[in-house]
Design an enzyme around this catalytic site. Sequence first.
Site, PDB file in Angstrom:
ATOM      1  N   THR A  52       0.393  -1.161  -0.157  1.00 58.22           N
ATOM      2  CA  THR A  52       0.139  -0.129   0.351  1.00 58.22           C
ATOM      3  C   THR A  52       1.165   0.938  -0.187  1.00 58.22           C
ATOM      4  O   THR A  52       0.694   2.231  -0.919  1.00 58.22           O
ATOM      5  CB  THR A  52      -0.748   0.083   0.925  1.00 58.22           C
ATOM      6  OG1 THR A  52      -2.008  -0.949   0.697  1.00 58.22           O
ATOM      7  CG2 THR A  52      -1.798   1.422   1.310  1.00 58.22           C
ATOM      8  N   ARG A 101      -2.555   5.062   7.405  1.00 58.31           N
ATOM      9  CA  ARG A 101      -2.271   3.193   7.866  1.00 58.31           C
ATOM     10  C   ARG A 101      -2.355   4.017   9.675  1.00 58.31           C
ATOM     11  O   ARG A 101      -1.495   4.339   9.702  1.00 58.31           O
ATOM     12  CB  ARG A 101      -1.762   2.248   7.579  1.00 58.31           C
ATOM     13  CG  ARG A 101      -2.150   1.166   8.530  1.00 58.31           C
ATOM     14  CD  ARG A 101      -1.404   0.093   7.490  1.00 58.31           C
ATOM     15  NE  ARG A 101      -1.963  -0.513   6.287  1.00 58.31           N
ATOM     16  CZ  ARG A 101      -1.820  -1.288   5.143  1.00 58.31           C
ATOM     17  NH1 ARG A 101      -0.636  -2.238   6.292  1.00 58.31           N
ATOM     18  NH2 ARG A 101      -1.816  -1.702   4.093  1.00 58.31           N
TER      19      ARG A 101
HETATM   20  N1   CP Z   1      -2.570  -5.342   1.178  1.00 54.32           N
HETATM   21  C1   CP Z   1      -1.751  -4.817   1.932  1.00 54.32           C
HETATM   22  O1   CP Z   1      -2.078  -3.642   2.443  1.00 54.32           O
HETATM   23  O2   CP Z   1      -0.602  -5.174   1.915  1.00 54.32           O
HETATM   24  P1   CP Z   1       0.866  -3.850   2.458  1.00 54.32           P
HETATM   25  O3   CP Z   1       0.291  -4.379   4.151  1.00 54.32           O
HETATM   26  O4   CP Z   1       2.231  -4.604   2.639  1.00 54.32           O
HETATM   27  O5   CP Z   1       0.643  -2.101   2.237  1.00 54.32           O
END
Ligand code: CP
Length: 302
Positions: A52, A101
């Site tokens: 992400t 996030r």
């Molecule tokens: N799909 C996804 O959110 O992967 P990451 O945690 O690597 O961002």
Amino acid sequence: MKNRSLVSINDYSKEEIIKILDLAEEFEKNPRQETLKGKVIASLFFEPSTRTRLSFESAVQQLSGSIIGFASADTSSVSKGESLKDTILTVSNYSDLIVMRHPVEGSARYASEVSPVPIINAGDGANQHPTQCLLDLYSIRKTQGTLDNLDITFVGDLKYGRTVHSLAIALCHFNARFHLVSPVELKLPSAVKRHIKEAKLQYEQYTSLNEVINASDIIYMTRIQRERFPDPLEYEKVKNVYNLNNSMLSGSKDNLRILHPLPRVNEISIDVDTNPKAYYFEQALNGVYVRQAILASILALK
Ligand code: CP
């Protein structure tokens, strides 16, 4: 979408979702443009990420924008006790849009309420991951030629898997038939099942994966989310419950594609990687085009 935060997939109508997917198709044909020239995007990751965070960075840089931020709360003043509100108000002084996030469910909604610039939720705890949902829809449409009337099988941690929650809700626009494979402890939350029922769609719940493989158009594998378990012993009981391997796919439909938001742990054997039905690394690539479309739409540049 103009100047609106993207916190939950519920924030977008079916028409808005399709508009993002159509725009992503345009970016896929020509991903290097000057669409974001002069724009500064902030990327605040309070939780680990590879896809992400880096696909957002790649999306911004390929569109000639600038990206600032941090990849871990430890390197920000949050580690000194700064509140989320103060962090957002400060970073909004330096940027046109914030991608965030955070481990706490609802944190993205809260950030969007205090922020003067749009917030994109890049995952809030076990709640939602709307940009992953849009790239999942893009991947499904690209591989199946349609989003309508498909048999979609979700496998693994349906309780804590935020990508499953967002995607199941979005697929209610498209008359999906849902097959939900999980240990009993990790079933899809009732709020998401209620959404499916309200859309007057069907779902079946299973504990075994084998019985639904041959009926599936999409198998959406997920990792058991160790970091969300309150009790590590409960994680130990279920951590290796599913393992998809090539021999299990021998009777599957020709159009079947295997998706996974990644990272993978043990739930897909590496022998599947060379099977033409494996699509998870292409799916991760699609994240760049879809995130370009989301950024350009929210900043009203397309
Ligand atoms: N799909 C996804 O959110 O992967 P990451 O945690 O690597 O961002």
